[in-house]
Design an enzyme around this catalytic site. Structure first.
Site, PDB file in Angstrom:
ATOM      1  N   GLU A 182     105.488  88.196  72.537  1.00 55.79           N
ATOM      2  CA  GLU A 182     105.865  86.793  72.694  1.00 55.79           C
ATOM      3  C   GLU A 182     104.625  85.977  72.368  1.00 55.79           C
ATOM      4  OE1 GLU A 182     107.387  83.499  75.945  1.00 55.79           O
ATOM      5  OE2 GLU A 182     105.895  84.972  76.482  1.00 55.79           O
TER       6      GLU A 182
ATOM      7  N   ASP B  59     109.438  94.542  79.736  1.00 55.22           N
ATOM      8  CA  ASP B  59     108.610  93.359  79.599  1.00 55.22           C
ATOM      9  C   ASP B  59     107.292  93.649  80.295  1.00 55.22           C
ATOM     10  OD1 ASP B  59     107.709  90.783  79.308  1.00 55.22           O
ATOM     11  OD2 ASP B  59     109.590  89.878  79.941  1.00 55.22           O
TER      12      ASP B  59
ATOM     13  N   ASP C 199     104.562  89.723  77.258  1.00 55.58           N
ATOM     14  CA  ASP C 199     104.602  88.335  77.702  1.00 55.58           C
ATOM     15  C   ASP C 199     103.348  87.578  77.239  1.00 55.58           C
ATOM     16  OD1 ASP C 199     106.095  86.468  79.500  1.00 55.58           O
ATOM     17  OD2 ASP C 199     104.188  86.429  80.571  1.00 55.58           O
TER      18      ASP C 199
ATOM     19  N   HIS D 246     115.546  83.682  77.835  1.00 59.30           N
ATOM     20  CA  HIS D 246     115.653  83.172  79.197  1.00 59.30           C
ATOM     21  C   HIS D 246     114.784  81.943  79.456  1.00 59.30           C
ATOM     22  CE1 HIS D 246     112.096  85.570  78.901  1.00 59.30           C
ATOM     23  NE2 HIS D 246     111.657  85.075  80.054  1.00 59.30           N
ATOM     24  N   ASP D 247     114.100  81.443  78.442  1.00 56.00           N
ATOM     25  CA  ASP D 247     113.214  80.291  78.623  1.00 56.00           C
ATOM     26  C   ASP D 247     113.705  79.019  77.943  1.00 56.00           C
ATOM     27  OD1 ASP D 247     111.317  81.719  80.090  1.00 56.00           O
ATOM     28  OD2 ASP D 247     110.260  82.383  78.285  1.00 56.00           O
TER      29      ASP D 247
HETATM   30  C1  NOJ Z   1     106.892  83.707  79.276  1.00 59.82           C
HETATM   31  C2  NOJ Z   1     108.116  84.167  79.987  1.00 59.82           C
HETATM   32  O1  NOJ Z   1     109.139  84.388  79.046  1.00 59.82           O
HETATM   33  C3  NOJ Z   1     108.442  83.118  81.011  1.00 59.82           C
HETATM   34  O2  NOJ Z   1     109.705  83.321  81.582  1.00 59.82           O
HETATM   35  C4  NOJ Z   1     107.345  83.120  82.043  1.00 59.82           C
HETATM   36  O3  NOJ Z   1     107.562  82.086  82.978  1.00 59.82           O
HETATM   37  C5  NOJ Z   1     105.976  82.912  81.402  1.00 59.82           C
HETATM   38  N1  NOJ Z   1     105.809  83.708  80.230  1.00 59.82           N
HETATM   39  C6  NOJ Z   1     104.871  83.258  82.344  1.00 59.82           C
HETATM   40  O4  NOJ Z   1     104.817  84.647  82.522  1.00 59.82           O
END
Ligand code: NOJ
Ligand code: CA
Length: 532
Positions: free
Chosen positions: A253, A96, A192, A320-321
């Site tokens: 992402e 990542d 990211d 994970h979000d």
């Molecule tokens: C996306 C990530 O998947 C998330 O976990 C993170 O908090 C934010 N970007 C900020 O980096």
């Protein structure tokens, strides 16, 4: 075909996968230990959420030093061992890369505060707050730094200052960090929030819009703090860096607003396929997981990322979000099994989130136990992301085999937890784990899946989803009954022109099903894959 064009990638959230040294936090040696398990799933690659040195304000998404491993996770030597062990097993490794922002403890930011250093413009500084931009994690996106006497921009926490991609030196420094890992033999990167780099140079205020939540951040149309022409230009430059190496992949992402914006995500593959090879598509995260929505999204995603255009669609349901897909589907395993078919029997790249293959569930924490900064700030509107980050469920030993110490997040002891471990699912032929393995195997065996875009059958009753891949007389047909009724389906409808179709896989082996007179009677919440 480059490896990532037909890959199944397994996402690991390192803190939660396997603790090897008894401190309650997952680490690199834990992952290395479990590589044979990952390999046994049949996947091609892993991607790891950040493991770099970090103050952990956002659990690693605040990077203090891109070239160091955080001691919580191990050492650079451990990392090298992980990569070489994975490679020996034929698994690719993606990291990542958090390149929109760093930690405020990063040397670049510390130096940038001093103004007349070479890092002065590595971040975005202004004398006054220049616009209405909000931080995704709450409050203004601008924070005053008394040392420099200016405000700096941060799209997330104030401890995550945004890097200034417009500064040539900064960009080159970022690319050097990427090269560092390419030189180490890493196979690619998950990038990211990559559509947030290269913000409007004039820093214009975003216009107002009604958002999906009352959160001030969602009440703005993010046209100036994301998705500018510069974003695309800088991504093209990053792609050129990657292309100097063999067979490396960029998986972006892309932050989207609401449930739409699939065009936005697809745009990052580049008009000339010169940006990211792969982009996540998150619109299903915001919609009910019902047949008609899956149909709409998949149909559109295939159009936007078609074979004809030389693109590779990437499929994902959990990470994970967001709460795990199974939990978004009401915790119902039969539905989760249908989703597994949808996720894995597709052309392109499919991404599995650790534990998804067991049917692991998300469960919120009480307020006082919340660790995630987002949950701390927005509870109870947003209870944070700890629920989907609970530890991997390995076996019946202490803490489900995750750790011998108290885990950083409590494992999810639901009523059915004993059925949701690797140990309990390894031995049975009809488990979720067995289904994931069977689906991945079938996907690899049936070449037509990777060689054409799906064709959908739209004449079926509501709640049914069927699509097929047909190439040189070989057919793979997916039939998902997401409804609560029995449906009799004729093969001439779902597999026109395909001879000799047989049932290759069912979401439950035990269910009796046969083709009679060219028809199958599909029970409620059952999925079938047919092949010839
Ligand atoms: C996306 C990530 O998947 C998330 O976990 C993170 O908090 C934010 N970007 C900020 O980096
Ligand atoms: Ca540990």
């Amino acid at each position: 075909m480059p490896w990532f064009e037909n890959a199944v990638i397994y996402q690991i959230y390192p803190r939660s996968f396997k603790d090897s040294n008894g401190d309650g936090i997952g680490d690199l040696n834990g992952i290395t230990e479990k590589l044979p398990y990952i390999k046994s799933l049949g996947v091609d690659a892993i991607w790891l959420s950040p493991i770099y040195k970090s103050p952990m304000k956002d659990f690693g998404y605040d990077v203090e030093d891109y070239r160091a491993i955080d001691p919580i996770f191990g050492t650079m030597e451990d990392f090298d061992t992980l990569v070489s062990s994975a490679h020996k097993l034929g698994l690719k490794v993606m990291m990542d890369m958090v390149l929109n922002h760093s930690s405020d403890k990063h040397k670049w930011f510390q130096q940038s505060k001093l103004r007349d250093s070479k890092y002065s413009n590595f971040y975005i500084w202004r004398d006054k707050v220049p616009n209405n931009w909000k931080a995704c994690f709450g409050g203004s996106a601008w924070t005053y730094d008394p040392e420099r006497g200016q405000y700096y921009l941060h799209s997330f926490l104030k401890e995550q200052p945004d890097l200034n991609w417009h500064d040539e030196q900064c960009r080159q420094a970022i690319f050097d960090e990427v090269r560092y890992y390419l030189d180490k033999g890493v196979d690619g990167f998950r990038l990211d929030v990559i559509n947030a780099v290269g913000k409007d140079p004039e820093l214009r205020s975003n216009p107002f819009m009604f958002g999906e939540t009352p959160r001030p951040y969602d009440m703005q149309n993010h046209i100036y703090d994301r998705n500018t022409e510069y974003t695309h230009e800088y991504i093209r430059q990053l792609r050129k860096v990657i292309d100097q190496y063999d067979d490396r992949a960029l998986l972006g992402e892309i932050m989207i607003q609401g449930k739409g914006q699939m065009e936005q995500s697809a745009s990052y593959t580049g008009e000339n396929n010169d940006e990211l090879q792969l982009c996540f598509e998150f619109s299903l995260v915001k919609q009910r997981l019902k047949a008609s929505n899956l149909r709409k999204v998949a149909g559109k995603w295939y159009k936007l990322c078609s074979l004809e255009k030389g693109k590779t669609p990437c499929w994902v349901l959990s990470n994970h979000d967001v709460p795990r897909a199974i939990s978004r589907a009401g915790g119902k395993e039969p539905i989760a099994r249908l989703l597994a078919v949808y996720l894995l029997i597709q052309r392109g790249c499919s991404v599995v989130y650790f534990g998804e293959e067991l049917g692991m569930l998300s469960k919120d924490f009480p307020r006082k136990e919340i660790q995630d900064p987002l949950g701390k700030r927005y509870w109870p509107i947003h209870k944070g992301r700890d629920a989907e980050r609970r530890p991997m469920q390995w076996d019946f030993s202490e803490n489900m085999g995750f750790s011998t110490a108290k885990p950083w997040l409590e494992p999810n002891y639901t009523k059915r937890w004993h059925l949701l471990t690797v140990e309990s699912q390894e031995t049975d032929r009809d488990t979720m784990l067995a289904l994931y393995r069977a689906l991945i195997k079938l996907r690899k065996e049936r070449k037509e899946i990777s060689r054409c875009d799906a064709v959908f059958c739209d004449s079926l009753p509501r709640g049914m989803l069927s699509y097929r891949f047909v190439k040189d007389g070989k057919c793979t047909v997916v039939v998902l009954n997401m409804s609560s009724r029995w449906h009799r389906i004729s093969l001439s409808e779902i597999a026109p022109g395909c001879d000799g179709m047989e049932i290759a896989l069912k979401t439950y082996n035990k269910v009796n099903l046969s083709i009679e007179n060219g028809e199958i009677l599909v029970p409620p919440t059952l999925g079938v894959v047919l092949t010839n």
